[in-house]
Scaffold this motif. Structure first.
Motif, PDB file in Angstrom:
ATOM      1  N   VAL A  16      -9.493  15.319  18.173  1.00 54.53           N
ATOM      2  CA  VAL A  16     -10.237  14.537  17.182  1.00 54.53           C
ATOM      3  C   VAL A  16      -9.272  14.056  16.092  1.00 54.53           C
ATOM      4  CG1 VAL A  16     -12.028  14.662  15.393  1.00 54.53           C
ATOM      5  CG2 VAL A  16     -12.430  15.695  17.646  1.00 54.53           C
ATOM      6  N   LEU A  17      -8.394  14.959  15.660  1.00 57.92           N
ATOM      7  CA  LEU A  17      -7.413  14.598  14.625  1.00 57.92           C
ATOM      8  C   LEU A  17      -6.552  13.421  15.098  1.00 57.92           C
ATOM      9  CD1 LEU A  17      -6.540  15.898  11.880  1.00 57.92           C
ATOM     10  CD2 LEU A  17      -4.605  16.855  13.117  1.00 57.92           C
ATOM     11  N   MET A  18      -6.133  13.511  16.353  1.00 57.61           N
ATOM     12  CA  MET A  18      -5.285  12.439  16.861  1.00 57.61           C
ATOM     13  C   MET A  18      -6.055  11.127  16.957  1.00 57.61           C
ATOM     14  SD  MET A  18      -3.090  12.083  20.311  1.00 57.61           S
ATOM     15  CE  MET A  18      -2.241  10.529  20.507  1.00 57.61           C
ATOM     16  N   THR A  19      -7.321  11.224  17.336  1.00 53.98           N
ATOM     17  CA  THR A  19      -8.123  10.003  17.442  1.00 53.98           C
ATOM     18  C   THR A  19      -8.244   9.328  16.070  1.00 53.98           C
ATOM     19  OG1 THR A  19      -9.334  11.073  19.210  1.00 53.98           O
ATOM     20  CG2 THR A  19     -10.304   9.077  18.326  1.00 53.98           C
ATOM     21  N   VAL A  20      -8.426  10.135  15.021  1.00 48.05           N
ATOM     22  CA  VAL A  20      -8.464   9.576  13.667  1.00 48.05           C
ATOM     23  C   VAL A  20      -7.138   8.849  13.390  1.00 48.05           C
ATOM     24  CG1 VAL A  20      -8.598  10.140  11.203  1.00 48.05           C
ATOM     25  CG2 VAL A  20     -10.062  11.336  12.843  1.00 48.05           C
ATOM     26  N   LEU A  62       1.226   7.832  11.502  1.00 48.58           N
ATOM     27  CA  LEU A  62       2.347   8.508  12.175  1.00 48.58           C
ATOM     28  C   LEU A  62       2.134  10.015  12.154  1.00 48.58           C
ATOM     29  CD1 LEU A  62       5.437   7.814  13.157  1.00 48.58           C
ATOM     30  CD2 LEU A  62       6.031   8.775  10.960  1.00 48.58           C
ATOM     31  N   PHE A  63       1.761  10.522  10.975  1.00 46.50           N
ATOM     32  CA  PHE A  63       1.600  11.964  10.826  1.00 46.50           C
ATOM     33  C   PHE A  63       0.419  12.488  11.657  1.00 46.50           C
ATOM     34  CE2 PHE A  63      -0.590  15.458   8.651  1.00 46.50           C
ATOM     35  CZ  PHE A  63       0.371  16.450   8.835  1.00 46.50           C
ATOM     36  N   LEU A  64      -0.746  11.829  11.534  1.00 46.77           N
ATOM     37  CA  LEU A  64      -1.942  12.348  12.211  1.00 46.77           C
ATOM     38  C   LEU A  64      -1.822  12.282  13.734  1.00 46.77           C
ATOM     39  CD1 LEU A  64      -4.807  10.922   9.975  1.00 46.77           C
ATOM     40  CD2 LEU A  64      -4.112  13.316  10.211  1.00 46.77           C
ATOM     41  N   THR A  65      -1.273  11.186  14.249  1.00 46.43           N
ATOM     42  CA  THR A  65      -1.138  11.114  15.706  1.00 46.43           C
ATOM     43  C   THR A  65      -0.184  12.205  16.198  1.00 46.43           C
ATOM     44  OG1 THR A  65       0.487   9.383  15.320  1.00 46.43           O
ATOM     45  CG2 THR A  65      -1.647   8.675  16.107  1.00 46.43           C
ATOM     46  N   HIS A  66       0.901  12.409  15.457  1.00 44.66           N
ATOM     47  CA  HIS A  66       1.863  13.421  15.895  1.00 44.66           C
ATOM     48  C   HIS A  66       1.328  14.829  15.721  1.00 44.66           C
ATOM     49  CE1 HIS A  66       4.544  10.041  16.151  1.00 44.66           C
ATOM     50  NE2 HIS A  66       5.372  10.807  16.825  1.00 44.66           N
ATOM     51  N   ASP A  75       0.840  -1.218   0.000  1.00 44.96           N
ATOM     52  CA  ASP A  75       0.000   0.000   0.000  1.00 44.96           C
ATOM     53  C   ASP A  75       0.873   1.266   0.000  1.00 44.96           C
ATOM     54  OD1 ASP A  75       0.989   0.205   2.561  1.00 44.96           O
ATOM     55  OD2 ASP A  75      -0.934   0.440   3.544  1.00 44.96           O
ATOM     56  N   ARG A  76       2.099   1.129  -0.405  1.00 45.82           N
ATOM     57  CA  ARG A  76       3.112   2.199  -0.430  1.00 45.82           C
ATOM     58  C   ARG A  76       3.287   2.821   0.967  1.00 45.82           C
ATOM     59  NH1 ARG A  76       0.067   4.121  -4.461  1.00 45.82           N
ATOM     60  NH2 ARG A  76       0.168   6.304  -3.820  1.00 45.82           N
ATOM     61  N   GLY A  77       2.940   2.078   1.991  1.00 45.21           N
ATOM     62  CA  GLY A  77       3.133   2.570   3.358  1.00 45.21           C
ATOM     63  C   GLY A  77       2.206   3.713   3.728  1.00 45.21           C
ATOM     64  N   ILE A  78       1.131   3.885   2.928  1.00 45.13           N
ATOM     65  CA  ILE A  78       0.251   5.039   3.157  1.00 45.13           C
ATOM     66  C   ILE A  78      -0.333   5.024   4.567  1.00 45.13           C
ATOM     67  CG2 ILE A  78      -2.013   5.998   2.521  1.00 45.13           C
ATOM     68  CD1 ILE A  78      -1.297   5.450  -0.366  1.00 45.13           C
TER      69      ILE A  78
END
Ligand code: HEM
Ligand code: HEM
Ligand SMILES: [Fe+2]
Length: 497
Positions: free
Chosen positions: A449-453, A392-396, A383-386
């Motif tokens: 909310v962003l982090m929860t996603v 990683l990006f959203l939690t951070h 999945d190209r690591g998507i």
């Protein structure tokens, strides 16, 4: 082992147990996020669920779930590595299995009581059956005793396995650290009606756990992780570990004093706490240098990219969240203003996330690779690591956003409530009605909310990563390993499968 399939049945007993611990950890992680969101919403709409699930209950479930799931993550990691590190199967598998189920049942009961009974009258029965009222370790006394018994059983499993197999620098540090970690929990079980005395001991658990024994534990896990993902040299990694441990205990033990500034303890704690806790970021810098040095030395050629990414995130997150955010408020001259404001919460969030969530996630990625049959997990995933990259990006991004919002709120409180208002009751409320505070609470909510996603995506990735891969994992056997080092314990990544 079949590539891509779930090879759970073929795992060793210790690794099977580890998987179970990780599953419970993730369930509690989601619960932590949910209760965090409810508590955060109550800052904005204080009537929300009032009388049903009050803020104090949500907050308690939020932070207790955190402590417990991180401990589950650590125990899982230890069970995962103990057999490899000792070179023999787990000693006492039946006890280990029973411990897992007893501990998990106890956790479920405690959470149900928190949610449905919530609190009781101020008598001993409440202390034993409902809630001990000590932040982070509110579990009632019966559960405390149960936890201690379970920890002793787990300690037996780990110690006996190393005694039967072989020892290494990492396992030596790990075993000694587990004694300290379990022993400190006892300090949280004294009961006294004198609040300063109670707090005095309670901090032994909280501070000495997160700033000494947990840090050492994750140091061991990171050392092991760097050897596995990169083929880092054991001798170098172990040397770093010793240095970091010495520095952590050297600064972290008396650094405890930064919680003794205002609780009625003698005045010398102002100097002792200020001085030693100011030194606490030094080992965290060492950890950053250590991981970046090793990753660079191996040109970032790793057999598990997601794990390596989260290991590096750990090194930086630990340094920023614990080291920098902690340092900001650790001198008594500054803490006088920041104490009891959202400043602490800003630090608390970034530190727990940066230092501990990251490393447990990294470890789960190691485990998943093996579970999927030592499958390819370097660059160029199907999945190209998507998924893992977005998680990683959203939690951070969510965590950094929350941290910044809380920092602004804390700054405003220090200014309005403390510096201008002179810490009066009226100023306390005024500090929480100004726009900078109110808007920060909205930002915290949005980033939460962003982090929860991000967390949900992470769990989705856990469930699917490697399933469709057809290549075996990259071999990163350390070439510069001398024969006596191999004898000493390291069998390298190539021989892992
Ligand atoms: C991973 C390690 C760490 C974690 C998880 C952590 C977490 C926390 C948390 C949750 C609190 C709030 C406690 C409460 O409920 O009252 C706190 C308070 C504090 N932390 Fe840390 N911390 C860490 C490392 C550090 C370091 C290295 C420093 C100093 C350099 C530091 C300095 C402080 C100070 C001064 C407070 C007290 C704030 C106050 O009560 O005014 N922490 N920490
Ligand atoms: C959806 C994301 C999250 C939200 C909305 C959230 C919200 C909250 C809220 C409202 C509180 C109570 C603060 C107060 O008493 O003033 C709190 C406390 C806390 N949360 Fe979170 N949280 C989230 C995620 C996390 C994560 C991922 C961690 C760490 C792994 C964490 C660790 C803590 C800690 C340590 C405290 C106690 C802080 C202190 O006493 O200073 N939270 N959180
Ligand atoms: Fe501390």
């Amino acid at each position: 082992m079949t590539l891509g399939a779930l090879n759970y049945g073929e795992l060793s007993i210790g690794k099977k147990l580890a998987v179970k611990y990780f599953v419970v950890a993730m369930a509690l992680f989601v619960a932590q996020m949910l209760f965090g969101l409810i508590a955060a919403w109550q800052f904005i709409a204080p009537d929300f669920l009032f009388g049903v699930l009050d803020f104090n209950v949500n907050r308690m479930v939020h932070i207790n779930a955190m402590v417990v799931w991180l401990l589950y993550g650590f125990i899982g990691s230890i069970f995962w590595l103990v057999e490899d590190e000792a070179g023999v199967p787990l000693v006492g598998p039946k006890i280990a299995e029973a411990t897992f189920w007893i501990l998990t049942l106890a956790v479920v009961i405690v959470v149900l009581v928190y949610l449905f009974v919530q609190s009781g009258p101020g008598e001993t029965a409440t202390l034993w059956l409902i809630n001990e009222g000590r932040e982070y370790i509110e579990a009632p006394r019966w559960a405390d005793i149960g936890i201690v018994v379970c920890m002793v059983a787990i300690f037996y499993n780990v110690l006996a396995t190393f005694l039967k197999g072989r020892w290494s620098g990492i396992s030596g540090v790990l075993v000694l650290d587990l004694i300290a970690l379990a022993g400190l929990y006892l300090a949280g079980m004294f009961y006294t009606t004198n609040l300063p005395v109670d707090q005095y001991w309670w901090w032994w658990v909280i501070h000495l756990w997160v700033e000494a024994t947990w840090e050492v534990l994750v140091g061991c896990i990171m050392a092991w992780g760097l050897i596995k993902t990169l083929g880092a040299r054991r001798k170098i990694v172990t040397t770093w570990l010793y240095i970091e441990v010495a520095l952590m205990f050297g600064s972290g033990i008396l650094g405890l004093g930064h919680h003794y500034f205002w609780i009625g303890t003698p005045e010398y704690w102002l100097g002792v706490g200020g001085f030693f806790s100011a030194l606490e970021p030094i080992p965290l810098v060492a950890m950053v240098v250590h991981s970046v040095y090793d990753a660079g030395k191996h040109a970032f050629r790793s057999n598990n990219h997601p794990a390596l990414a989260w290991l590096i995130a750990h090194a930086f997150g630990n340094f920023l969240g614990a080291g920098v955010w902690g340092f900001m408020q650790t001198l008594p001259q500054i803490n006088l203003y920041t104490h009891g404001t959202q400043w602490s919460s800003s630090h608390g969030h970034l530190a727990f996330f940066g230092a501990y969530v990251t490393i447990v996630v990294a470890f789960i990625y190691f485990a998943l690779q093996k579970l999927r049959g030592d499958v390819w997990m370097s660059g160029g995933l199907v999945d190209r690591g998507i998924k893992w990259k977005w998680a990683l990006f959203l939690t951070h991004a969510g965590m950094v956003g929350m941290t910044m919002a809380l920092l602004i709120a804390g700054y405003e409180q220090s200014f309005v409530e403390r510096a201008l208002g002179g810490s009066t009751w009226q100023a306390y409320f005024e500090g929480q009605t100004r726009p900078w505070f109110v808007e920060a609470m909205w930002w915290r909510m949005a980033f939460g909310v962003l982090m929860t996603v991000g967390v949900l995506l992470l769990i989705w990735d856990f469930l699917t990563i490697g399933a469709k891969e057809t290549k075996p994992m990259l071999l990163v056997q350390s070439l510069d390993e001398s024969p006596e080092e191999i004898q000493e314990g390291e069998v390298g990544v190539a021989a892992q499968s």
